[in-house]
Write a protein that holds these residues in place. Structure first.
Motif, PDB file in Angstrom:
ATOM      1  N   ILE A  97       0.801  -1.204  -0.021  1.00  0.00           N
ATOM      2  CA  ILE A  97       0.142  -0.083   0.048  1.00  0.00           C
ATOM      3  C   ILE A  97       0.705   1.242  -0.044  1.00  0.00           C
ATOM      4  CG2 ILE A  97      -1.813   1.293   1.181  1.00  0.00           C
ATOM      5  CD1 ILE A  97      -2.635  -1.346   2.533  1.00  0.00           C
ATOM      6  N   ILE A 263     -12.302  -6.724  10.585  1.00  0.00           N
ATOM      7  CA  ILE A 263     -11.375  -5.336  10.986  1.00  0.00           C
ATOM      8  C   ILE A 263     -11.276  -5.468  12.550  1.00  0.00           C
ATOM      9  CG2 ILE A 263     -11.553  -2.991  11.155  1.00  0.00           C
ATOM     10  CD1 ILE A 263     -13.330  -2.762   8.948  1.00  0.00           C
ATOM     11  N   TYR A 274      -4.825   1.178  16.308  1.00  0.00           N
ATOM     12  CA  TYR A 274      -4.404   0.634  14.913  1.00  0.00           C
ATOM     13  C   TYR A 274      -5.543  -0.490  14.638  1.00  0.00           C
ATOM     14  CZ  TYR A 274      -1.901  -3.552  16.521  1.00  0.00           C
ATOM     15  OH  TYR A 274      -1.305  -4.601  16.892  1.00  0.00           O
ATOM     16  N   ALA A 284      -9.218  -5.176   2.257  1.00  0.00           N
ATOM     17  CA  ALA A 284      -8.195  -4.618   3.291  1.00  0.00           C
ATOM     18  C   ALA A 284      -7.414  -3.576   2.712  1.00  0.00           C
ATOM     19  CB  ALA A 284      -7.466  -5.908   3.657  1.00  0.00           C
ATOM     20  N   TYR A 285      -7.075  -3.621   1.466  1.00  0.00           N
ATOM     21  CA  TYR A 285      -6.281  -2.657   0.600  1.00  0.00           C
ATOM     22  C   TYR A 285      -7.188  -1.269   0.617  1.00  0.00           C
ATOM     23  CZ  TYR A 285      -3.215  -1.242  -3.107  1.00  0.00           C
ATOM     24  OH  TYR A 285      -2.116  -0.411  -3.873  1.00  0.00           O
ATOM     25  N   ALA A 288      -7.762   0.542   4.034  1.00  0.00           N
ATOM     26  CA  ALA A 288      -6.611   1.290   4.435  1.00  0.00           C
ATOM     27  C   ALA A 288      -6.515   2.533   3.748  1.00  0.00           C
ATOM     28  CB  ALA A 288      -5.498   0.070   4.516  1.00  0.00           C
ATOM     29  N   TYR A 292      -6.574   6.349   5.074  1.00  0.00           N
ATOM     30  CA  TYR A 292      -5.325   7.222   4.899  1.00  0.00           C
ATOM     31  C   TYR A 292      -5.876   8.407   4.281  1.00  0.00           C
ATOM     32  CZ  TYR A 292      -0.472   8.731   3.961  1.00  0.00           C
ATOM     33  OH  TYR A 292       0.586   9.270   3.847  1.00  0.00           O
ATOM     34  N   ALA A 297      -6.209   8.009   9.214  1.00  0.00           N
ATOM     35  CA  ALA A 297      -4.771   7.383   9.493  1.00  0.00           C
ATOM     36  C   ALA A 297      -3.776   7.902   8.953  1.00  0.00           C
ATOM     37  CB  ALA A 297      -4.870   6.080   8.368  1.00  0.00           C
ATOM     38  N   ILE A 300       0.154   3.597   6.947  1.00  0.00           N
ATOM     39  CA  ILE A 300      -0.461   2.521   6.714  1.00  0.00           C
ATOM     40  C   ILE A 300       0.501   1.387   6.076  1.00  0.00           C
ATOM     41  CG2 ILE A 300      -2.854   3.133   6.237  1.00  0.00           C
ATOM     42  CD1 ILE A 300      -2.275   3.218   3.421  1.00  0.00           C
ATOM     43  N   SER A 307      -4.056  -5.596   5.885  1.00  0.00           N
ATOM     44  CA  SER A 307      -3.426  -4.265   5.792  1.00  0.00           C
ATOM     45  C   SER A 307      -3.592  -3.789   7.667  1.00  0.00           C
ATOM     46  CB  SER A 307      -4.379  -3.263   5.201  1.00  0.00           C
ATOM     47  OG  SER A 307      -5.515  -3.095   5.765  1.00  0.00           O
ATOM     48  N   TYR A 308      -2.594  -2.858   7.662  1.00  0.00           N
ATOM     49  CA  TYR A 308      -2.331  -2.320   9.164  1.00  0.00           C
ATOM     50  C   TYR A 308      -2.531  -0.758   9.002  1.00  0.00           C
ATOM     51  CZ  TYR A 308      -0.342  -6.702  10.151  1.00  0.00           C
ATOM     52  OH  TYR A 308       0.064  -8.105  10.632  1.00  0.00           O
ATOM     53  N   THR A 309      -3.448  -0.216   9.816  1.00  0.00           N
ATOM     54  CA  THR A 309      -3.523   1.170   9.831  1.00  0.00           C
ATOM     55  C   THR A 309      -3.568   1.801  10.917  1.00  0.00           C
ATOM     56  OG1 THR A 309      -5.139   0.929   7.932  1.00  0.00           O
ATOM     57  CG2 THR A 309      -5.207   2.967   8.843  1.00  0.00           C
TER      58      THR A 309
END
Length: 332
Positions: A97, A263, A274, A284-285, A288, A292, A297, A300, A307-309
């Motif tokens: 991402i 989520i 997060y 997921a993409y 996030a 952002y 966010a 990311i 994904s991590y946000t």
């Protein structure tokens, strides 16, 4: 400066298979990135370790560098600037991402840039197809396996083969054995019909069920009781828990329970909130990226299926849920 190539790729199977395709194209076919068969040097790395390999790259005196499956970061930016100062032709192919978000910056730093929502191995495969480079059946099988593992695409592949590829990927990621990493790439890129894999380290422990898998599933089932439904997505606030498992493992276990995007809201060691999103497709993409873009966010990472946000400190969780609801509505 010699007309040779250095490939810098991630340790996992996506990086390995991507690198193998470049080696095959250059050393076997002699078509990309240079015309004619040239030597390819191989260096494993991650975003964080790029600064430590620059001296090795510069000492090789190559004309071309190919960076594969490494998420864009400040370390990557400084590395690419140094590469540019050496007048090395640089190619960057990735699916994370952060690489998508900073694509304009990356384009100013490299000579060729390919980014997409599919695994890096498949991006390279599309490039090979466009160049009319025919790959071996072994390499194609591993490309499809990497695509299944990284992108969640379900192909008609043998389940045991997929388990083996996952085990190999985990083995390399845990051992960080550079010799084995390069041997696997050389084996995959070879045109010879070899049968046995070049592994002499134990991968059985990654194929057999983990001892704590039952505990993880129990923990995930307890969390599942808290799930809030947002259309087809399950939102779980787990900030008050202190899980003993990796967030990605928890999210994956929850995904297996619901068979729908999950989520997971957590707090890190600095007590910052997060969310981890696990999905089969690009949900997921998308979530996030949209969070952002909306300014909710501040950072990311991850790729299309995980994904991590990192959220802003002052963000209201109900506001986050509303934005997610709108994102899903738009996607529907």
């Amino acid at each position: 400066m010699s007309s040779n190539v250095v490939v810098v790729a991630d340790w996992d199977i996506d990086g390995v298979v991507s690198a193998a395709q470049i080696v095959y194209s250059q050393e076997v076919v002699g078509k990309y990135p240079l015309d004619g068969k040239r030597r390819v040097f191989l260096i494993p790395s991650t975003s964080k370790t790029l600064p430590f390999i620059f001296n090795e790259v510069s000492s090789l005196n190559v004309s071309h560098l190919v960076l594969l499956d490494i998420a864009y970061s400040r370390d990557v930016m400084f590395f690419l600037k140094k590469i540019k100062s050496l007048n090395i032709y640089s190619i960057y192919i990735d699916h994370h991402i952060s690489s998508f978000i900073y694509s304009k910056t990356i384009e100013s730093l490299v000579d060729e840039f390919i980014v997409g929502k599919i695994p890096t191995a498949y991006l390279v495969y599309q490039l090979m197809n466009s160049l009319k480079i025919s790959l071996t059946s072994r390499l194609k099988a591993f490309i499809e396996a990497a695509n299944t593992i990284e992108g969640g695409k379900q192909k008609a592949l043998n389940r045991k083969f997929i388990q083996l590829v996952i085990a190999v990927s985990k083995t390399l990621a845990h051992s960080r054995n550079r010799e084995q990493w390069e041997k696997l790439i050389r084996w995959l890129s070879s045109p010879l019909p070899q049968t046995s894999m070049p592994f002499n380290i134990n991968i059985d422990k990654f194929i057999e069920p983990q001892k704590n898998s039952e505990d993880l599933n129990l923990f995930a089932n307890e969390l599942a009781l808290r799930a809030e439904k947002i259309f087809n997505v399950r939102f779980i606030d787990a900030r008050k828990t202190r899980p003993r498992y990796r967030p990605s493992a928890i999210a994956s276990a929850l995904y297996r329970i619901f068979k729908n995007p999950v989520i997971l809201l957590l707090n890190n060691k600095e007590d910052k909130s997060y969310i981890v999103v696990k999905s089969k497709d690009s949900t997921a993409y998308i979530i996030a990226l949209e969070l952002y873009r909306k300014g909710i966010a501040i950072d990311i990472m991850g790729h299309q299926t995980l994904s991590y946000t990192l959220l802003r400190d002052d963000v209201d969780i109900n506001q986050v849920k509303n934005f997610i609801r709108n994102i899903i509505l738009k996607k529907m």
